[in-house]
Design an enzyme around this catalytic site. Sequence first.
Site, mmCIF file in Angstrom:
data_model
loop_
_atom_site.group_PDB
_atom_site.id
_atom_site.type_symbol
_atom_site.label_atom_id
_atom_site.label_comp_id
_atom_site.label_asym_id
_atom_site.label_seq_id
_atom_site.Cartn_x
_atom_site.Cartn_y
_atom_site.Cartn_z
ATOM 1 N N SER A 1 -10.399 -4.020 5.816
ATOM 2 C CA SER A 1 -10.092 -4.816 4.623
ATOM 3 C C SER A 1 -11.369 -5.198 3.903
ATOM 4 O O SER A 1 -12.419 -5.401 4.530
ATOM 5 C CB SER A 1 -9.372 -6.084 5.085
ATOM 6 O OG SER A 1 -9.354 -7.032 4.053
ATOM 7 N N LYS B 1 -10.941 -7.709 12.015
ATOM 8 C CA LYS B 1 -11.262 -6.432 11.355
ATOM 9 C C LYS B 1 -12.737 -6.076 11.582
ATOM 10 O O LYS B 1 -13.073 -4.926 11.878
ATOM 11 C CB LYS B 1 -10.974 -6.512 9.848
ATOM 12 C CG LYS B 1 -9.507 -6.630 9.511
ATOM 13 C CD LYS B 1 -8.728 -5.382 9.924
ATOM 14 C CE LYS B 1 -7.244 -5.483 9.668
ATOM 15 N NZ LYS B 1 -6.454 -4.438 10.291
ATOM 16 N N TYR C 1 -8.246 -13.395 11.208
ATOM 17 C CA TYR C 1 -7.784 -12.085 10.728
ATOM 18 C C TYR C 1 -8.991 -11.241 10.308
ATOM 19 O O TYR C 1 -9.163 -10.101 10.757
ATOM 20 C CB TYR C 1 -6.815 -12.252 9.542
ATOM 21 C CG TYR C 1 -6.604 -10.959 8.799
ATOM 22 C CD1 TYR C 1 -5.842 -9.938 9.348
ATOM 23 C CD2 TYR C 1 -7.202 -10.733 7.543
ATOM 24 C CE1 TYR C 1 -5.672 -8.729 8.679
ATOM 25 C CE2 TYR C 1 -7.047 -9.537 6.873
ATOM 26 C CZ TYR C 1 -6.283 -8.536 7.445
ATOM 27 O OH TYR C 1 -6.132 -7.336 6.791
HETATM 28 P P1 NAD Z 1 2.624 -4.733 7.547
HETATM 29 O O1 NAD Z 1 2.778 -6.000 8.298
HETATM 30 O O2 NAD Z 1 3.601 -4.428 6.484
HETATM 31 O O3 NAD Z 1 2.566 -3.492 8.548
HETATM 32 C C1 NAD Z 1 2.006 -3.594 9.830
HETATM 33 C C2 NAD Z 1 2.987 -2.940 10.796
HETATM 34 O O4 NAD Z 1 2.427 -2.994 12.109
HETATM 35 C C3 NAD Z 1 4.337 -3.632 10.854
HETATM 36 O O5 NAD Z 1 5.363 -2.669 10.712
HETATM 37 C C4 NAD Z 1 4.377 -4.283 12.236
HETATM 38 O O6 NAD Z 1 5.689 -4.327 12.751
HETATM 39 C C5 NAD Z 1 3.455 -3.372 13.010
HETATM 40 N N1 NAD Z 1 2.772 -3.966 14.174
HETATM 41 C C6 NAD Z 1 2.005 -5.088 14.211
HETATM 42 N N2 NAD Z 1 1.502 -5.253 15.442
HETATM 43 C C7 NAD Z 1 1.946 -4.222 16.192
HETATM 44 C C8 NAD Z 1 1.756 -3.826 17.535
HETATM 45 N N3 NAD Z 1 1.005 -4.552 18.386
HETATM 46 N N4 NAD Z 1 2.364 -2.700 17.981
HETATM 47 C C9 NAD Z 1 3.129 -1.952 17.147
HETATM 48 N N5 NAD Z 1 3.344 -2.276 15.869
HETATM 49 C C10 NAD Z 1 2.749 -3.394 15.394
HETATM 50 O O7 NAD Z 1 1.139 -4.741 6.952
HETATM 51 P P2 NAD Z 1 0.484 -3.764 5.871
HETATM 52 O O8 NAD Z 1 0.280 -4.542 4.628
HETATM 53 O O9 NAD Z 1 1.183 -2.485 5.831
HETATM 54 O O10 NAD Z 1 -0.950 -3.569 6.537
HETATM 55 C C11 NAD Z 1 -1.263 -2.461 7.361
HETATM 56 C C12 NAD Z 1 -2.682 -2.604 7.853
HETATM 57 O O11 NAD Z 1 -3.562 -2.711 6.724
HETATM 58 C C13 NAD Z 1 -2.916 -3.854 8.688
HETATM 59 O O12 NAD Z 1 -3.811 -3.529 9.730
HETATM 60 C C14 NAD Z 1 -3.552 -4.820 7.710
HETATM 61 O O13 NAD Z 1 -4.378 -5.753 8.341
HETATM 62 C C15 NAD Z 1 -4.366 -3.858 6.845
HETATM 63 N N6 NAD Z 1 -4.654 -4.407 5.513
HETATM 64 C C16 NAD Z 1 -3.605 -4.808 4.721
HETATM 65 C C17 NAD Z 1 -3.889 -5.319 3.452
HETATM 66 C C18 NAD Z 1 -2.766 -5.789 2.552
HETATM 67 O O14 NAD Z 1 -3.045 -6.441 1.545
HETATM 68 N N7 NAD Z 1 -1.514 -5.466 2.814
HETATM 69 C C19 NAD Z 1 -5.213 -5.425 2.999
HETATM 70 C C20 NAD Z 1 -6.231 -4.981 3.837
HETATM 71 C C21 NAD Z 1 -5.945 -4.468 5.101
HETATM 72 C C1 UD1 Z 2 -5.700 -12.181 0.690
HETATM 73 C C2 UD1 Z 2 -6.480 -12.584 1.898
HETATM 74 C C3 UD1 Z 2 -7.267 -11.364 2.389
HETATM 75 C C4 UD1 Z 2 -6.290 -10.234 2.737
HETATM 76 C C5 UD1 Z 2 -5.439 -9.935 1.495
HETATM 77 C C6 UD1 Z 2 -4.358 -8.936 1.792
HETATM 78 C C7 UD1 Z 2 -6.931 -14.973 1.676
HETATM 79 C C8 UD1 Z 2 -7.978 -16.014 1.443
HETATM 80 N N1 UD1 Z 2 -7.343 -13.701 1.562
HETATM 81 O O1 UD1 Z 2 -6.588 -11.664 -0.277
HETATM 82 O O2 UD1 Z 2 -8.020 -11.684 3.528
HETATM 83 O O3 UD1 Z 2 -6.987 -9.058 3.122
HETATM 84 O O4 UD1 Z 2 -4.796 -11.142 1.028
HETATM 85 O O5 UD1 Z 2 -3.385 -9.464 2.643
HETATM 86 O O6 UD1 Z 2 -5.785 -15.286 1.996
HETATM 87 N N2 UD1 Z 2 -3.271 -16.320 -6.106
HETATM 88 C C9 UD1 Z 2 -2.720 -17.343 -6.854
HETATM 89 N N3 UD1 Z 2 -1.478 -17.799 -6.507
HETATM 90 C C10 UD1 Z 2 -0.761 -17.288 -5.468
HETATM 91 C C11 UD1 Z 2 -1.329 -16.233 -4.703
HETATM 92 C C12 UD1 Z 2 -2.594 -15.790 -5.045
HETATM 93 O O7 UD1 Z 2 -3.334 -17.824 -7.803
HETATM 94 O O8 UD1 Z 2 0.355 -17.761 -5.202
HETATM 95 C C13 UD1 Z 2 -4.605 -15.779 -6.488
HETATM 96 C C14 UD1 Z 2 -5.670 -15.919 -5.403
HETATM 97 O O9 UD1 Z 2 -6.340 -17.130 -5.551
HETATM 98 C C15 UD1 Z 2 -6.547 -14.700 -5.705
HETATM 99 C C16 UD1 Z 2 -5.575 -13.661 -6.254
HETATM 100 O O10 UD1 Z 2 -4.448 -14.397 -6.694
HETATM 101 O O11 UD1 Z 2 -7.484 -15.004 -6.711
HETATM 102 C C17 UD1 Z 2 -5.137 -12.637 -5.215
HETATM 103 O O12 UD1 Z 2 -4.650 -13.325 -4.074
HETATM 104 P P1 UD1 Z 2 -3.954 -12.563 -2.837
HETATM 105 O O13 UD1 Z 2 -2.932 -11.637 -3.359
HETATM 106 O O14 UD1 Z 2 -3.534 -13.605 -1.864
HETATM 107 O O15 UD1 Z 2 -5.110 -11.666 -2.262
HETATM 108 P P2 UD1 Z 2 -6.583 -12.084 -1.751
HETATM 109 O O16 UD1 Z 2 -6.813 -13.548 -1.827
HETATM 110 O O17 UD1 Z 2 -7.542 -11.225 -2.462
#
Ligand code: NAD
Ligand code: UD1
Length: 330
Positions: free
Chosen positions: A124, A152, A148
């Site tokens: 991330s 990572k 979290y």
């Molecule tokens: P998500 O929660 O939708 O998907 C994660 C999946 O992993 C889920 O289906 C959950 O059931 C499964 N899971 C969790 N722990 C498990 C385990 N121990 N064994 C088997 N399955 C397990 O999340 P996502 O948004 O698809 O994210 C996927 C990956 O990307 C994660 O590692 C997350 O940290 C990373 N990531 C997500 C974002 C974001 O904004 N969505 C941003 C940066 C990184």
């Molecule tokens: C957040 C997480 C980040 C994670 C990412 C994806 C925090 C501090 N950071 O990122 O670690 O990798 O989600 O899961 O939680 N915002 C509002 N109102 C809302 C929601 C968000 O104003 O109700 C603003 C936030 O202040 C930010 C932007 O929208 O400026 C994006 O927010 P968000 O979607 O939560 O993502 P990140 O904060 O970038």
Amino acid sequence: MNILVTGGAGYIGSHTCISLLEAGYSVIVADNLCNSKIETLKRVMKITNKEIIFYKIDVTNEHDVEELFEKHSIDGIIHFAGLKAVGESQKIPLIYYYNNIVSTIILAKVCEKYGVKRFVFSSSATVYGENQVPFFENMNLMPTTNPYGESKVISERILTDVAKEIPGFSVAILRYFNPVGAHESGLIGEVPNGNPNNLMPYITQVAVGKLDKLRIFGDDYSTFDGTGIRDYIHVMDLAEGHVAALRYLKEGVQVYNLGTGKGTSVIELVRAFEEANNIKIPYEIVSRRHGDIAACYADVTKASRELGWRANRSIRSMCEDSWRFELNNK
Ligand code: NAD
Ligand code: UD1
């Protein structure tokens, strides 16, 4: 080629399954469904008209993971499985550290035992902490202020050390910026558990009437309109980035930013959503959210140069596709 997709029923994993299947890979999903539903994989199969082999297992369970490797010849892993809610990670840090780090260790161990050399890891942009934007892959990582983010950073270090020791082991660490949007079919998308923490799902839930208004966390940042700037990337662009990374993998560790390289403010995203979907989003400005930074966007030259990949979809299509999915699934 058989690709094991851990967390493949989740948001990013399910979209990546589509891109993998369309690119001709065979997909095996391992997911414990703690934050997803099997229905999503059924929809992926419907969209692609291809089969997925599914195991409901926890990837921190070494025995279950080994059993899967005994049954299938795995050519590569994309490791999405993890817990991802920043706020929750502060409340239950041990569960986050255990799940996100032990899963990475088990999968790396099993790769070593079964001679699997290709590993793609979901990291991330949070690992950049408060560095100056744009973020480059070779920047020193900063403390992330939450378990979290730390999970990572630690997983990245583990994979980097392992890759030094196992001959031929190839790891791509992909640092995602802010994934939003949904597959163009409207069949799969992001389904937050409870009230959403992230901006786009919050906006769509206000739009559909589940929530009364958006709360914008601060308009006093040193950005052009005072609200936070992020690099929103369409989840299908992100999915295609995984296929590009898998194809390019080479011995050792490569790190890539997967973003668009463009920053969008909270107010700009709200306006873009209103314009794309012709819906008003009521909002109020509230105080900053603890742990937020003013701006976060990627330098994307490395992914473009080495992977030949770049994000193409517009903010407008991110807004349209998120809304289509919300409407289909309300
Ligand atoms: P998500 O929660 O939708 O998907 C994660 C999946 O992993 C889920 O289906 C959950 O059931 C499964 N899971 C969790 N722990 C498990 C385990 N121990 N064994 C088997 N399955 C397990 O999340 P996502 O948004 O698809 O994210 C996927 C990956 O990307 C994660 O590692 C997350 O940290 C990373 N990531 C997500 C974002 C974001 O904004 N969505 C941003 C940066 C990184
Ligand atoms: C957040 C997480 C980040 C994670 C990412 C994806 C925090 C501090 N950071 O990122 O670690 O990798 O989600 O899961 O939680 N915002 C509002 N109102 C809302 C929601 C968000 O104003 O109700 C603003 C936030 O202040 C930010 C932007 O929208 O400026 C994006 O927010 P968000 O979607 O939560 O993502 P990140 O904060 O970038």
